[in-house]
Scaffold this active site. Sequence first.
Site, PDB file in Angstrom:
ATOM      1  N   ALA A  30       0.940  -1.088   0.129  1.00 20.94           N
ATOM      2  CA  ALA A  30       0.044  -0.013   0.083  1.00 20.94           C
ATOM      3  C   ALA A  30       0.946   1.284   0.002  1.00 20.94           C
ATOM      4  O   ALA A  30       0.425   2.187  -0.364  1.00 20.94           O
ATOM      5  CB  ALA A  30      -1.019  -0.062   1.111  1.00 20.94           C
ATOM      6  N   THR A  34      -0.065   5.156  -1.517  1.00 20.37           N
ATOM      7  CA  THR A  34      -0.466   6.452  -0.492  1.00 20.37           C
ATOM      8  C   THR A  34       0.231   7.643  -1.320  1.00 20.37           C
ATOM      9  O   THR A  34      -0.053   8.813  -1.162  1.00 20.37           O
ATOM     10  CB  THR A  34       0.076   6.276   0.964  1.00 20.37           C
ATOM     11  OG1 THR A  34       1.378   5.880   0.796  1.00 20.37           O
ATOM     12  CG2 THR A  34      -0.806   5.232   1.405  1.00 20.37           C
ATOM     13  N   PHE A  41      -4.248   2.885   3.675  1.00 15.53           N
ATOM     14  CA  PHE A  41      -4.868   1.884   3.802  1.00 15.53           C
ATOM     15  C   PHE A  41      -4.944   1.411   5.301  1.00 15.53           C
ATOM     16  O   PHE A  41      -5.609   0.291   5.570  1.00 15.53           O
ATOM     17  CB  PHE A  41      -4.004   0.886   2.753  1.00 15.53           C
ATOM     18  CG  PHE A  41      -4.630   1.091   1.257  1.00 15.53           C
ATOM     19  CD1 PHE A  41      -4.874  -0.030   0.454  1.00 15.53           C
ATOM     20  CD2 PHE A  41      -4.414   2.392   0.836  1.00 15.53           C
ATOM     21  CE1 PHE A  41      -5.017   0.019  -0.741  1.00 15.53           C
ATOM     22  CE2 PHE A  41      -4.847   2.470  -0.756  1.00 15.53           C
ATOM     23  CZ  PHE A  41      -5.053   1.485  -1.461  1.00 15.53           C
ATOM     24  N   ARG A  42      -4.078   1.700   5.947  1.00 14.38           N
ATOM     25  CA  ARG A  42      -3.939   1.146   7.373  1.00 14.38           C
ATOM     26  C   ARG A  42      -4.454   2.020   8.399  1.00 14.38           C
ATOM     27  O   ARG A  42      -4.482   1.521   9.420  1.00 14.38           O
ATOM     28  CB  ARG A  42      -2.483   0.735   7.868  1.00 14.38           C
ATOM     29  CG  ARG A  42      -1.950  -0.414   6.986  1.00 14.38           C
ATOM     30  CD  ARG A  42      -2.295  -1.568   7.782  1.00 14.38           C
ATOM     31  NE  ARG A  42      -1.852  -2.891   7.161  1.00 14.38           N
ATOM     32  CZ  ARG A  42      -2.485  -4.058   7.392  1.00 14.38           C
ATOM     33  NH1 ARG A  42      -3.627  -4.171   8.116  1.00 14.38           N
ATOM     34  NH2 ARG A  42      -2.060  -5.186   6.942  1.00 14.38           N
ATOM     35  N   HIS A 111      -4.029  -9.847  -4.161  1.00 13.90           N
ATOM     36  CA  HIS A 111      -5.375  -9.636  -3.545  1.00 13.90           C
ATOM     37  C   HIS A 111      -6.367  -9.020  -4.567  1.00 13.90           C
ATOM     38  O   HIS A 111      -7.477  -8.623  -4.135  1.00 13.90           O
ATOM     39  CB  HIS A 111      -5.222  -8.408  -2.244  1.00 13.90           C
ATOM     40  CG  HIS A 111      -4.379  -8.894  -1.287  1.00 13.90           C
ATOM     41  ND1 HIS A 111      -3.311  -8.197  -0.689  1.00 13.90           N
ATOM     42  CD2 HIS A 111      -4.424 -10.223  -0.418  1.00 13.90           C
ATOM     43  CE1 HIS A 111      -2.735  -8.849   0.356  1.00 13.90           C
ATOM     44  NE2 HIS A 111      -3.463  -9.833   0.349  1.00 13.90           N
ATOM     45  N   CYS A 119     -13.969 -14.578 -13.240  1.00 18.16           N
ATOM     46  CA  CYS A 119     -14.840 -15.667 -13.615  1.00 18.16           C
ATOM     47  C   CYS A 119     -14.509 -16.938 -12.577  1.00 18.16           C
ATOM     48  O   CYS A 119     -13.521 -17.226 -12.571  1.00 18.16           O
ATOM     49  CB  CYS A 119     -14.633 -16.251 -15.107  1.00 18.16           C
ATOM     50  SG  CYS A 119     -15.781 -17.680 -15.408  1.00 18.16           S
TER      51      CYS A 119
HETATM   52 ZN   LIG Z   1     -15.119 -17.939 -17.631  1.00 19.01          ZN
END
Ligand SMILES: [Zn+2]
Length: 237
Positions: A30, A34, A41-42, A111, A119
């Site tokens: 992060a 910033t 983020f913290r 993340h 999908c």
């Molecule tokens: Zn797919």
Amino acid sequence: MAMKEDLEKRIHTLAEWLYESRHLVVFTGAGISTESGLPDFRGPEGIWTRRDKGLPPKPMSRSWDSVEPNSGHIAIVDLQEMGKLKFLISQNVDNLHLKSGISPDLLAELHGNMTKLRCTRCGKKVDRSDGRTICGCGGKLVSSVVDFGEPLPEKDLGLSFEHSRRSDLFVVVGSSLVVTPVSDMPLEALRSGAKLVIINRGETPLDHHGSLRFNEKIGDVLPRAVKRLRRLMGLFE
Ligand SMILES: [Zn+2]
């Protein structure tokens, strides 16, 4: 003054290591974002703080699309263009690496990515802005962002460990390395004999392993090291 000279010296060392490297892996958290003006983020309402409590990110006052990559992101793109960057591992979901021009093939987003859907059947990633809910394969499209307690994306995780093992120079940029399994990646690199560089404001558990440590702003370190590297490689602006 002494601090400044010391910083200069460490930047030179970093540039030399980048120059000598054969398998450079960069790992971002992060802290790099910033510096683009993204909220901490913290912080109390930060994305990560909320994520750790199992809460979704708070809606931002401006759209994600309006957030631009900064000189730290650009320096990593420069490393890619110079053929130095072999892989980029990121904990960030803000899309700024792809927006800055990093090739998707060189990037693991551990993340997920706020701007992408995933999908559930074939794993393909689709831009959220497409407005689709069903993939071409018939599978359902869901948020690609990994929630607290959910497993990290298998392919990105596997590639990250593989490149960590192959790396001879591992550069941590803006991460406090407190979350496993990501903190195992620099350790994996160290075990394989890589040099470890940590550019982060604030302590990390691996500081005593760090071959080279920067507590300064990323924007004051990385672009300058890349500029110096460019000279070492005989490339001129
Ligand atoms: Zn797919």
